[in-house]
Design an enzyme around this catalytic site. Sequence first.
Site, PDB file in Angstrom:
ATOM      1  CG  HIS A 158      -1.950  -1.072   1.230  1.00 39.06           C
ATOM      2  ND1 HIS A 158      -2.743  -1.362   0.139  1.00 39.06           N
ATOM      3  CD2 HIS A 158      -2.299  -1.960   2.204  1.00 39.06           C
ATOM      4  CE1 HIS A 158      -3.539  -2.390   0.446  1.00 39.06           C
ATOM      5  NE2 HIS A 158      -3.280  -2.763   1.686  1.00 39.06           N
ATOM      6  N   GLY A 166      -2.181   2.266   4.925  1.00 37.30           N
ATOM      7  CA  GLY A 166      -2.502   0.921   5.387  1.00 37.30           C
ATOM      8  C   GLY A 166      -1.347   0.187   6.038  1.00 37.30           C
TER       9      GLY A 166
END
Length: 257
Positions: A158, A166
């Site tokens: 991410h 994230g």
Amino acid sequence: MLQAVRHGVVRARTLLAFHVSCSSSNRSAAAIPPVPVVHHPLYSAPHLAPNHRFPMQVFGTIYKQLLQQGIISSSQVYHPQSIPTDTELALVHSPSYLAAFSSGRLDEQRVQRIGFGPATHTQILIDRTKAEVAGTLLTAQLALQHGLAVNTAGGTHHAFADYGSGFCILNDLAYTAHWLIQQGDVERVLIVDLDVHQGDGTAAICAGHSGIFTLSVHSSSNFPARKQQSSLDVGLPDGVTDDDYLAAVAQVCERGV
């Protein structure tokens, strides 16, 4: 699935495995040597706020369990000897983002998006993040030597070029893929991401690179809400059964990606 490339990357939930395609598929299991396992004590070193939902200690627990249960021995364990510099990490991340992160001066908006809270500014988490990238690169290099290798952490898919998300700060997958190609160690890289979340950061960083193919098999309704475009995305519905999931992955593999 990996016969068409010289180097493949598979992202699992907790272990990151690198596989290098080999034309010989008839070797007996007994002939396969112990798989190299990469670990670093920093993987679980940071202490997050009480009841934080990110399981920082899981990486050390996995490593200890592997040893205690005799699944691996200490002789097959490798440790990264150094961490990448910001100059090296600029291969896939913006210099300004790296400077802010490495100095513990990331703005609050980007800290919140990452999700680690105040710990993001601590030196131990900064070092841990870079050690994870080093571990993934070492895992890939060992796979080139041995055919297969695994890392007890990694897969920070991410992380984007100029921000994290994230619980992912630096993208170890994108960095390793770009580094290996730049160094001439491989010609092409296949990144197979089988996490429930789409590998959005990896897709964005690697987009347009002719030598990197990104495949993400994920939940179509899960995080992130705004998906990126991988080389190939397979979004699955909620409630998919194990058999349907495996069939979807097998179908992609049979197509040769």
